[in-house]
Scaffold this motif. Structure first.
Motif, PDB file in Angstrom:
ATOM      1  N   ALA A  13      -2.061  13.759   5.390  1.00  0.00           N
ATOM      2  CA  ALA A  13      -1.409  12.449   5.261  1.00  0.00           C
ATOM      3  C   ALA A  13       0.075  12.553   5.595  1.00  0.00           C
ATOM      4  N   ARG A  17       1.954  10.687   8.712  1.00  0.00           N
ATOM      5  CA  ARG A  17       3.081   9.793   8.420  1.00  0.00           C
ATOM      6  C   ARG A  17       4.335  10.225   9.165  1.00  0.00           C
ATOM      7  N   ALA A  72      -4.797   7.483   2.285  1.00  0.00           N
ATOM      8  CA  ALA A  72      -3.386   7.115   2.143  1.00  0.00           C
ATOM      9  C   ALA A  72      -3.134   6.196   0.947  1.00  0.00           C
ATOM     10  N   GLU A 138       0.382   2.314   2.846  1.00  0.00           N
ATOM     11  CA  GLU A 138      -0.184   3.397   3.649  1.00  0.00           C
ATOM     12  C   GLU A 138       0.824   4.510   3.889  1.00  0.00           C
TER      13      GLU A 138
END
Length: 296
Positions: A13, A17, A72, A138
């Motif tokens: 994640a 990101r 997320a 998210e």
């Protein structure tokens, strides 16, 4: 759940990101090799490729996007829970992650950070500037600042500024060689300093008069991504710029720039702090909202 798998999902994640292994490593405070190993092990255990790597960037594959859509929000809730624990005794404390455009940071937030950190020394304020509208859940943010007209309906919004207004300006030298436009359609005959957003999209200049909106896909030899640079280019006679009036008030007053099409650029709704609806707001976020809402 397997604890190793959970940590690997957290690394995945973070990479998705941040857009790179190295940036994710800095965020997680681990070695880049550890990030690479975690992603490789996760992909091997799942039997699918989760990230598409190039020499310049990393982005989720289709399978990675599906997995990210699931994990997320869960990680965001976990992070919110941990931050709530940090806010012990209902005291504003702990990390607070906020996303906003650069101009909002420059004009609304950063000039007041001295007073904010003096009042709330236990809040760790992490500001990320990006002109792209962020999915704050998210992407792990507590809140964001955006213009009110661009907010999603499912977000709670608190107004933190008065109306803002865009204005088309050019230098006296430019207008010495070019007639002033009197209608947005006249801009097709002018050199315009275009703006590219971080998403890659070129801004189509927006106008409105008597309730009738008009968009113009302007042309010109210069494309920039920052309003300060656009102002400088306009001052140098490179072309017409469409910038916020508060950025060029002194230039207008002292005659370095000349405004045009003013009857086509009415003010619009100002900036809002937006955040998702949750049963209980963290004290740190409440402190941030109250401070900037009442600070002028």
């Amino acid at each position: 759940m397997n604890r190793t798998l959970l940590s690997q999902l957290a690394v995945f994640a973070a990479v998705a990101r941040a857009g790179s292994f190295r940036a994710a490593a800095r965020e997680l405070e681990i070695a880049p090799s550890a990030v690479s190993h975690a992603i490789g092990s996760l992909e091997e255990s799942l039997g699918v490729r989760l990230l598409a790597r190039t020499t310049r960037s990393v982005r989720p594959t289709e399978e990675g996007e599906r997995l990210l859509a699931t994990v997320a929000p869960a990680f965001a809730e976990i992070d919110a829970g941990l931050s709530a624990v940090a806010d012990s005794g209902n005291r504003p404390a702990g990390p607070l992650r906020i996303t906003m455009p650069l101009l909002a940071a420059e004009d609304l937030v950063v000039p007041k950070l001295g007073a904010f950190v003096a009042r709330y020394p236990d809040i760790e304020l992490d500001i990320r500037t990006n002109d792209r509208f962020e999915d704050i859940v998210e992407n792990g943010f507590d809140a964001g600042l955006r213009l009110g007209e661009h907010l999603e309906a499912d977000m709670i919004a608190v107004k933190v500024s008065g109306p803002w207004r865009g204005i088309v300006v050019g230098s006296p030298d430019y207008f010495a060689d070019h007639p002033k436009p009197v209608h947005p359609g006249d801009l097709i005959h002018h050199r315009c300093i275009r703006r590219r957003f971080s998403s890659g999209r070129l801004y189509r200049w927006e106008f409105e008069k008597d309730g009738k909106p008009i968009e113009v896909d302007v042309r010109g030899p210069v494309i920039l991504s920052d309003q300060r640079l656009m102002r400088t280019a306009a001052l140098d006679g490179a072309g017409l710029a469409y910038v916020f009036d508060r950025r060029i008030e002194r230039d207008l007053a002292e005659g370095r720039l000349v405004a045009v099409l003013e009857d086509w650029t009415p003010p619009f709704d100002g900036f809002h702090i937006y955040y998702p609806s949750r049963r209980q707001m963290r004290p740190a976020l409440r402190a941030f909202i109250d401070f900037f809402r009442h600070s002028g």
